[in-house]
Design a protein around this motif. Structure first.
Motif, PDB file in Angstrom:
ATOM      1  N   GLY A 173      47.880  27.822  33.332  1.00 34.15           N
ATOM      2  CA  GLY A 173      47.738  26.633  32.243  1.00 34.15           C
ATOM      3  C   GLY A 173      46.698  25.891  32.161  1.00 34.15           C
ATOM      4  N   LYS A 174      45.645  26.049  32.974  1.00 34.57           N
ATOM      5  CA  LYS A 174      44.429  25.347  33.088  1.00 34.57           C
ATOM      6  C   LYS A 174      43.598  26.026  31.858  1.00 34.57           C
ATOM      7  CE  LYS A 174      44.333  23.111  36.765  1.00 34.57           C
ATOM      8  NZ  LYS A 174      44.232  21.434  36.741  1.00 34.57           N
ATOM      9  N   GLN A 175      43.062  25.012  31.091  1.00 36.47           N
ATOM     10  CA  GLN A 175      42.607  25.225  29.747  1.00 36.47           C
ATOM     11  C   GLN A 175      41.261  26.279  29.810  1.00 36.47           C
ATOM     12  OE1 GLN A 175      40.895  21.917  27.504  1.00 36.47           O
ATOM     13  NE2 GLN A 175      41.169  22.860  25.410  1.00 36.47           N
ATOM     14  N   TYR A 176      41.129  27.245  29.099  1.00 39.03           N
ATOM     15  CA  TYR A 176      39.981  28.103  28.950  1.00 39.03           C
ATOM     16  C   TYR A 176      39.996  29.237  29.889  1.00 39.03           C
ATOM     17  CZ  TYR A 176      37.851  24.080  26.361  1.00 39.03           C
ATOM     18  OH  TYR A 176      37.521  23.076  25.597  1.00 39.03           O
ATOM     19  N   LEU A 177      40.946  29.258  31.058  1.00 35.95           N
ATOM     20  CA  LEU A 177      41.053  30.114  31.941  1.00 35.95           C
ATOM     21  C   LEU A 177      42.023  31.457  31.766  1.00 35.95           C
ATOM     22  CD1 LEU A 177      40.870  28.202  35.462  1.00 35.95           C
ATOM     23  CD2 LEU A 177      39.073  28.865  33.822  1.00 35.95           C
ATOM     24  N   ASN A 178      41.379  32.647  32.074  1.00 33.54           N
ATOM     25  CA  ASN A 178      42.254  33.843  31.860  1.00 33.54           C
ATOM     26  C   ASN A 178      42.123  34.618  33.394  1.00 33.54           C
ATOM     27  OD1 ASN A 178      43.849  36.014  30.869  1.00 33.54           O
ATOM     28  ND2 ASN A 178      41.813  36.768  30.143  1.00 33.54           N
ATOM     29  N   ILE A 179      43.045  35.058  34.042  1.00 33.86           N
ATOM     30  CA  ILE A 179      43.180  35.670  35.176  1.00 33.86           C
ATOM     31  C   ILE A 179      42.971  37.196  34.975  1.00 33.86           C
ATOM     32  CG2 ILE A 179      44.110  36.294  37.421  1.00 33.86           C
ATOM     33  CD1 ILE A 179      43.315  33.358  37.124  1.00 33.86           C
ATOM     34  N   LEU A 180      41.977  37.714  35.036  1.00 34.29           N
ATOM     35  CA  LEU A 180      41.360  39.182  34.582  1.00 34.29           C
ATOM     36  C   LEU A 180      42.300  40.141  35.574  1.00 34.29           C
ATOM     37  CD1 LEU A 180      39.961  40.904  32.650  1.00 34.29           C
ATOM     38  CD2 LEU A 180      38.052  40.559  34.299  1.00 34.29           C
ATOM     39  N   TRP A 181      41.958  39.717  36.974  1.00 34.78           N
ATOM     40  CA  TRP A 181      42.625  41.029  37.950  1.00 34.78           C
ATOM     41  C   TRP A 181      42.527  40.244  39.243  1.00 34.78           C
ATOM     42  CZ3 TRP A 181      38.794  41.716  41.105  1.00 34.78           C
ATOM     43  CH2 TRP A 181      37.370  42.047  40.626  1.00 34.78           C
ATOM     44  N   GLU A 182      43.259  40.918  40.307  1.00 33.66           N
ATOM     45  CA  GLU A 182      42.988  40.359  41.661  1.00 33.66           C
ATOM     46  C   GLU A 182      42.723  41.547  42.555  1.00 33.66           C
ATOM     47  OE1 GLU A 182      47.008  39.203  43.337  1.00 33.66           O
ATOM     48  OE2 GLU A 182      47.561  39.168  41.334  1.00 33.66           O
TER      49      GLU A 182
END
Length: 219
Positions: A28-37
Protein backbone atom coordinates in the motif's frame (compact mmCIF):
# COMPACT_ATOMS: atom_id res chain seq x y z
CA UNK A 1 2.90 8.31 -10.45
CA UNK A 2 1.46 5.67 -12.75
CA UNK A 3 1.97 1.95 -12.32
CA UNK A 4 4.41 2.05 -15.24
CA UNK A 5 6.53 4.52 -13.28
CA UNK A 6 6.29 2.72 -9.95
CA UNK A 7 9.44 1.64 -8.10
CA UNK A 8 10.03 -2.07 -8.59
CA UNK A 9 11.29 -3.58 -5.33
CA UNK A 10 12.71 -7.07 -4.79
CA UNK A 11 13.53 -8.85 -1.52
CA UNK A 12 16.35 -11.36 -0.96
CA UNK A 13 16.28 -13.10 2.41
CA UNK A 14 16.35 -16.75 3.44
CA UNK A 15 13.59 -16.33 6.06
CA UNK A 16 10.12 -16.46 4.54
CA UNK A 17 8.53 -14.97 7.65
CA UNK A 18 10.74 -11.90 7.31
CA UNK A 19 10.04 -11.59 3.58
CA UNK A 20 6.32 -11.79 4.27
CA UNK A 21 6.66 -9.17 6.99
CA UNK A 22 8.47 -6.75 4.69
CA UNK A 23 5.90 -7.26 1.94
CA UNK A 24 3.10 -6.58 4.42
CA UNK A 25 4.89 -3.49 5.80
CA UNK A 26 5.39 -2.04 2.32
CA UNK A 27 1.97 -3.04 1.02
CA UNK A 28 0.00 0.00 0.00
CA UNK A 29 3.00 2.34 0.11
CA UNK A 30 2.77 4.87 -2.70
CA UNK A 31 4.85 4.19 -5.82
CA UNK A 32 6.07 0.73 -4.67
CA UNK A 33 5.56 -2.53 -6.49
CA UNK A 34 7.02 -5.80 -5.16
CA UNK A 35 8.55 -7.48 -8.19
CA UNK A 36 9.81 -10.76 -6.74
CA UNK A 37 11.47 -12.36 -3.72
CA UNK A 38 14.48 -14.67 -3.48
CA UNK A 39 15.15 -17.25 -0.77
CA UNK A 40 18.94 -17.40 -1.13
CA UNK A 41 21.84 -15.87 -3.02
CA UNK A 42 21.69 -18.23 -5.97
CA UNK A 43 17.95 -17.65 -6.37
CA UNK A 44 18.67 -13.91 -6.21
CA UNK A 45 21.22 -14.01 -9.03
CA UNK A 46 18.90 -16.14 -11.19
CA UNK A 47 15.91 -13.82 -10.75
CA UNK A 48 18.01 -10.74 -11.42
CA UNK A 49 18.65 -12.12 -14.90
CA UNK A 50 14.92 -12.54 -15.50
CA UNK A 51 13.57 -9.24 -14.15
CA UNK A 52 15.71 -6.37 -12.88
CA UNK A 53 14.27 -4.35 -9.96
CA UNK A 54 14.91 -0.70 -9.25
CA UNK A 55 15.64 -1.41 -5.59
CA UNK A 56 16.88 -4.61 -3.99
CA UNK A 57 16.42 -5.23 -0.25
CA UNK A 58 19.11 -7.79 0.59
CA UNK A 59 20.26 -9.65 3.68
CA UNK A 60 23.96 -10.33 4.25
CA UNK A 61 23.78 -13.89 5.56
CA UNK A 62 22.15 -16.12 2.94
CA UNK A 63 22.74 -19.73 1.80
CA UNK A 64 24.47 -20.54 -1.50
CA UNK A 65 25.77 -17.01 -2.19
CA UNK A 66 25.96 -14.61 0.76
CA UNK A 67 25.32 -10.89 0.54
CA UNK A 68 28.99 -9.92 0.55
CA UNK A 69 29.73 -12.02 -2.54
CA UNK A 70 26.39 -11.16 -4.12
CA UNK A 71 26.92 -7.41 -3.96
CA UNK A 72 30.26 -7.75 -5.74
CA UNK A 73 28.63 -9.70 -8.57
CA UNK A 74 25.62 -7.40 -8.70
CA UNK A 75 27.72 -4.27 -9.04
CA UNK A 76 29.50 -5.74 -12.06
CA UNK A 77 26.27 -6.60 -13.86
CA UNK A 78 23.62 -4.21 -12.52
CA UNK A 79 25.31 -0.96 -11.53
CA UNK A 80 22.07 1.04 -11.71
CA UNK A 81 20.15 -1.11 -9.22
CA UNK A 82 19.88 0.49 -5.79
CA UNK A 83 20.95 -2.02 -3.14
CA UNK A 84 19.68 -1.61 0.41
CA UNK A 85 21.29 -3.98 2.89
CA UNK A 86 18.66 -5.08 5.41
CA UNK A 87 20.18 -7.31 8.05
CA UNK A 88 20.52 -8.12 11.74
CA UNK A 89 24.19 -7.15 11.78
CA UNK A 90 25.18 -3.66 12.89
CA UNK A 91 28.94 -4.25 12.98
CA UNK A 92 30.69 -1.05 11.87
CA UNK A 93 33.36 -2.85 9.88
CA UNK A 94 30.71 -4.76 7.93
CA UNK A 95 28.74 -1.55 7.30
CA UNK A 96 31.83 0.17 5.90
CA UNK A 97 32.66 -2.84 3.76
CA UNK A 98 29.18 -3.11 2.24
CA UNK A 99 28.98 0.63 1.52
CA UNK A 100 32.42 0.58 -0.11
CA UNK A 101 31.40 -2.41 -2.22
CA UNK A 102 28.42 -0.54 -3.59
CA UNK A 103 25.46 -0.59 -1.22
CA UNK A 104 23.26 2.49 -1.40
CA UNK A 105 21.97 2.13 2.16
CA UNK A 106 22.43 -0.08 5.21
CA UNK A 107 19.56 -0.80 7.61
CA UNK A 108 18.99 -3.29 10.39
CA UNK A 109 15.94 -5.52 10.56
CA UNK A 110 14.71 -3.55 13.58
CA UNK A 111 14.28 -0.48 11.37
CA UNK A 112 10.79 1.00 11.33
CA UNK A 113 8.89 0.22 8.08
CA UNK A 114 8.40 3.93 7.45
CA UNK A 115 12.17 4.45 7.49
CA UNK A 116 12.65 1.53 5.09
CA UNK A 117 10.16 3.23 2.78
CA UNK A 118 11.96 6.56 3.09
CA UNK A 119 15.28 4.84 2.39
CA UNK A 120 13.84 3.35 -0.81
CA UNK A 121 12.63 6.76 -1.98
CA UNK A 122 15.92 8.43 -1.01
CA UNK A 123 17.98 5.85 -2.89
CA UNK A 124 15.85 6.37 -5.99
CA UNK A 125 15.97 10.16 -5.81
CA UNK A 126 19.39 10.81 -4.29
CA UNK A 127 21.27 7.56 -5.02
CA UNK A 128 21.93 6.88 -1.33
CA UNK A 129 20.47 6.99 2.16
CA UNK A 130 22.69 7.95 5.08
CA UNK A 131 21.61 7.10 8.62
CA UNK A 132 23.41 7.12 11.96
CA UNK A 133 24.72 3.58 11.41
CA UNK A 134 26.48 4.51 8.18
CA UNK A 135 27.77 7.86 9.45
CA UNK A 136 29.28 6.25 12.58
CA UNK A 137 30.85 3.45 10.56
CA UNK A 138 32.48 5.90 8.15
CA UNK A 139 33.88 8.00 11.00
CA UNK A 140 35.04 4.93 12.90
CA UNK A 141 36.94 3.66 9.88
CA UNK A 142 38.71 6.97 9.50
CA UNK A 143 39.48 7.30 13.20
CA UNK A 144 41.05 3.83 13.36
CA UNK A 145 43.13 4.81 10.31
CA UNK A 146 42.32 1.72 8.29
CA UNK A 147 43.59 2.12 4.77
CA UNK A 148 41.16 3.52 2.24
CA UNK A 149 43.89 4.23 -0.31
CA UNK A 150 43.73 0.66 -1.56
CA UNK A 151 40.39 1.58 -3.13
CA UNK A 152 41.65 4.94 -4.44
CA UNK A 153 45.38 4.52 -5.22
CA UNK A 154 45.92 7.73 -7.19
CA UNK A 155 45.61 11.22 -5.65
CA UNK A 156 42.85 13.21 -7.30
CA UNK A 157 42.62 16.98 -7.62
CA UNK A 158 39.13 18.47 -7.30
CA UNK A 159 38.07 21.92 -8.46
CA UNK A 160 36.85 24.47 -5.90
CA UNK A 161 33.28 23.80 -7.04
CA UNK A 162 33.70 20.05 -6.61
CA UNK A 163 35.17 20.50 -3.13
CA UNK A 164 32.23 22.72 -2.18
CA UNK A 165 29.76 20.09 -3.38
CA UNK A 166 31.70 17.30 -1.64
CA UNK A 167 31.56 19.20 1.67
CA UNK A 168 27.80 19.67 1.28
CA UNK A 169 27.37 15.96 0.54
CA UNK A 170 29.28 15.21 3.75
CA UNK A 171 26.73 17.38 5.56
CA UNK A 172 24.00 15.05 4.20
CA UNK A 173 22.55 17.74 1.94
CA UNK A 174 20.16 16.62 -0.80
CA UNK A 175 20.71 17.40 -4.47
CA UNK A 176 18.02 20.09 -4.29
CA UNK A 177 19.60 21.72 -1.26
CA UNK A 178 23.06 21.68 -2.83
CA UNK A 179 21.77 23.17 -6.10
CA UNK A 180 20.37 26.15 -4.20
CA UNK A 181 23.61 26.75 -2.33
CA UNK A 182 25.93 26.60 -5.34
CA UNK A 183 23.49 28.03 -7.88
CA UNK A 184 23.54 25.06 -10.24
CA UNK A 185 20.69 22.89 -11.51
CA UNK A 186 19.99 19.55 -9.77
CA UNK A 187 20.93 17.75 -13.00
CA UNK A 188 24.30 19.52 -13.05
CA UNK A 189 24.89 18.58 -9.39
CA UNK A 190 24.17 14.95 -10.20
CA UNK A 191 26.60 15.06 -13.13
CA UNK A 192 29.36 16.60 -10.99
CA UNK A 193 28.69 14.03 -8.26
CA UNK A 194 29.01 11.15 -10.73
CA UNK A 195 32.17 12.64 -12.19
CA UNK A 196 33.77 12.89 -8.75
CA UNK A 197 32.89 9.26 -8.02
CA UNK A 198 34.45 8.24 -11.33
CA UNK A 199 37.61 10.23 -10.60
CA UNK A 200 38.33 8.33 -7.39
CA UNK A 201 36.75 5.03 -8.38
CA UNK A 202 34.08 5.23 -5.68
CA UNK A 203 30.84 3.33 -6.23
CA UNK A 204 28.82 5.22 -3.64
CA UNK A 205 28.62 8.65 -2.03
CA UNK A 206 29.85 7.06 1.23
CA UNK A 207 33.01 5.94 -0.55
CA UNK A 208 33.47 9.40 -2.08
CA UNK A 209 33.10 11.09 1.30
CA UNK A 210 35.52 8.62 2.90
CA UNK A 211 38.06 9.48 0.20
CA UNK A 212 37.59 13.20 0.85
CA UNK A 213 38.00 12.82 4.62
CA UNK A 214 40.93 10.43 4.40
CA UNK A 215 42.80 12.79 2.08
CA UNK A 216 41.85 15.87 4.14
CA UNK A 217 39.86 17.41 1.30
CA UNK A 218 37.01 17.81 3.78
CA UNK A 219 37.10 17.97 7.57
Amino acid sequence: MSSELSIKVSIADDHKIFRDGIKMALKGKQYLNILWEAEDGRDLMHKMQLKKPDVLLMDIRMPEVDGVNAIGMLRKEYDDVRIIVLTMYDDQEMISKMMEMGANAYLTKTTDPDEIYQAILACMNEDFYFNDLVNKAVLSKLQTKKSVRQFYPNPVKFSDKEIRILKLLAEDKTTEEISKEVFLSPRTIETIRQNMKSKVGAKTIAGLIMYGMRNKIID
